[in-house]
Motif scaffolding. Sequence first.
Motif, PDB file in Angstrom:
ATOM      1  N   UNK A  61       0.823  -1.209   0.000  1.00 35.82           N
ATOM      2  CA  UNK A  61       0.000   0.000   0.000  1.00 35.82           C
ATOM      3  C   UNK A  61       0.860   1.262   0.000  1.00 35.82           C
ATOM      4  N   UNK A  62       1.963   1.251   0.734  1.00 31.59           N
ATOM      5  CA  UNK A  62       2.858   2.409   0.774  1.00 31.59           C
ATOM      6  C   UNK A  62       3.523   2.631  -0.590  1.00 31.59           C
ATOM      7  N   UNK A  63       3.958   1.545  -1.216  1.00 35.95           N
ATOM      8  CA  UNK A  63       4.578   1.639  -2.549  1.00 35.95           C
ATOM      9  C   UNK A  63       3.562   2.157  -3.553  1.00 35.95           C
ATOM     10  N   UNK A  64       2.349   1.634  -3.509  1.00 32.06           N
ATOM     11  CA  UNK A  64       1.292   2.074  -4.430  1.00 32.06           C
ATOM     12  C   UNK A  64       0.973   3.548  -4.223  1.00 32.06           C
ATOM     13  N   UNK A  65       0.846   3.963  -2.972  1.00 28.20           N
ATOM     14  CA  UNK A  65       0.521   5.368  -2.674  1.00 28.20           C
ATOM     15  C   UNK A  65       1.588   6.306  -3.251  1.00 28.20           C
ATOM     16  N   UNK A  66       2.852   5.983  -3.014  1.00 28.50           N
ATOM     17  CA  UNK A  66       3.939   6.822  -3.536  1.00 28.50           C
ATOM     18  C   UNK A  66       3.963   6.789  -5.069  1.00 28.50           C
ATOM     19  N   UNK A  67       3.758   5.612  -5.641  1.00 29.22           N
ATOM     20  CA  UNK A  67       3.766   5.486  -7.110  1.00 29.22           C
ATOM     21  C   UNK A  67       2.584   6.225  -7.724  1.00 29.22           C
ATOM     22  N   UNK A  68       1.429   6.164  -7.089  1.00 33.22           N
ATOM     23  CA  UNK A  68       0.232   6.859  -7.583  1.00 33.22           C
ATOM     24  C   UNK A  68       0.464   8.377  -7.570  1.00 33.22           C
ATOM     25  N   UNK A  69       1.026   8.896  -6.486  1.00 37.74           N
ATOM     26  CA  UNK A  69       1.302  10.340  -6.398  1.00 37.74           C
ATOM     27  C   UNK A  69       2.294  10.772  -7.468  1.00 37.74           C
ATOM     28  N   UNK A  70       3.336  10.000  -7.634  1.00 43.24           N
ATOM     29  CA  UNK A  70       4.353  10.335  -8.632  1.00 43.24           C
ATOM     30  C   UNK A  70       3.780  10.262 -10.043  1.00 43.24           C
ATOM     31  N   UNK A  71       3.074   9.180 -10.350  1.00 40.58           N
ATOM     32  CA  UNK A  71       2.501   9.021 -11.686  1.00 40.58           C
ATOM     33  C   UNK A  71       1.461  10.092 -11.962  1.00 40.58           C
ATOM     34  N   UNK A  72       0.643  10.415 -10.961  1.00 37.70           N
ATOM     35  CA  UNK A  72      -0.369  11.450 -11.141  1.00 37.70           C
ATOM     36  C   UNK A  72       0.244  12.793 -11.469  1.00 37.70           C
ATOM     37  N   UNK A  73       1.291  13.159 -10.736  1.00 37.70           N
ATOM     38  CA  UNK A  73       1.973  14.432 -10.988  1.00 37.70           C
ATOM     39  C   UNK A  73       2.619  14.437 -12.372  1.00 37.70           C
ATOM     40  N   UNK A  74       3.279  13.340 -12.724  1.00 40.66           N
ATOM     41  CA  UNK A  74       3.920  13.268 -14.039  1.00 40.66           C
ATOM     42  C   UNK A  74       2.895  13.281 -15.167  1.00 40.66           C
ATOM     43  N   UNK A  75       1.774  12.575 -14.964  1.00 36.73           N
ATOM     44  CA  UNK A  75       0.728  12.519 -15.980  1.00 36.73           C
ATOM     45  C   UNK A  75       0.145  13.913 -16.213  1.00 36.73           C
ATOM     46  N   UNK A  76      -0.184  14.606 -15.139  1.00 41.16           N
ATOM     47  CA  UNK A  76      -0.731  15.958 -15.261  1.00 41.16           C
ATOM     48  C   UNK A  76       0.252  16.886 -15.960  1.00 41.16           C
ATOM     49  N   UNK A  77       1.504  16.789 -15.579  1.00 39.69           N
ATOM     50  CA  UNK A  77       2.537  17.612 -16.200  1.00 39.69           C
ATOM     51  C   UNK A  77       2.661  17.315 -17.690  1.00 39.69           C
ATOM     52  N   UNK A  78       2.653  16.027 -18.051  1.00 39.29           N
ATOM     53  CA  UNK A  78       2.767  15.633 -19.455  1.00 39.29           C
ATOM     54  C   UNK A  78       1.598  16.174 -20.272  1.00 39.29           C
ATOM     55  N   UNK A  79       0.392  15.996 -19.769  1.00 41.13           N
ATOM     56  CA  UNK A  79      -0.805  16.446 -20.492  1.00 41.13           C
ATOM     57  C   UNK A  79      -0.790  17.968 -20.647  1.00 41.13           C
ATOM     58  N   UNK A  80      -0.461  18.673 -19.577  1.00 42.61           N
ATOM     59  CA  UNK A  80      -0.442  20.141 -19.626  1.00 42.61           C
ATOM     60  C   UNK A  80       0.695  20.666 -20.495  1.00 42.61           C
ATOM     61  N   UNK A  81       1.886  20.167 -20.278  1.00 44.07           N
ATOM     62  CA  UNK A  81       3.072  20.666 -20.997  1.00 44.07           C
ATOM     63  C   UNK A  81       2.953  20.483 -22.508  1.00 44.07           C
TER      64      UNK A  81
END
Length: 160
Positions: free
Chosen positions: A11-31
């Motif tokens: 659960x800890x690994x998933x939480x950290x991975x979800x936060x990282x992927x979410x931030x990167x995904x948003x950045x990719x879509x916006x940029x």
Amino acid sequence: MSQEHDHSAWEAIVRAARERAGARQSSMVERFGLAGDVQFYWSMDDARITWSRGGETFLSGRITMIGSVSLPRQTWLWSWANDSLPALVLGEIDQVRRYGEANDFPVLPWKGFNYHPELVAEARFVAASVLDAEGLWTDTVDDVQLHFLIHDLTLLDAAV
């Protein structure tokens, strides 16, 4: 596996991975402006994806196939377990399987499992983290949902 599965560690690994992927995904879509009237084309043979708008291709990247969901069967299959895929599109996906084995996270080394949207999401986020992906992409072809990691995004000359 060497020890019993530690669900709280997963659960800890998933939480950290979800936060990282979410931030990167948003950045990719916006940029790169990947929302709205954008078309995309991917090829497993050369492990590439391109995006276009108004008939002009403006962005290219490398893809790694994560896995697929058979919609009629409601099952997930990791790409590393799919013998029908071109080797190039597999990239380093085997690292995800090995990471799961090394850390006793069962979902990562299982060849497949019954489709549960949240479990597939967790597997995708962890794969994105392990392989340091810039983003995630999904497409549905016929009765198969395909899941990709995006790497090495490059604006093409026409877009500069």
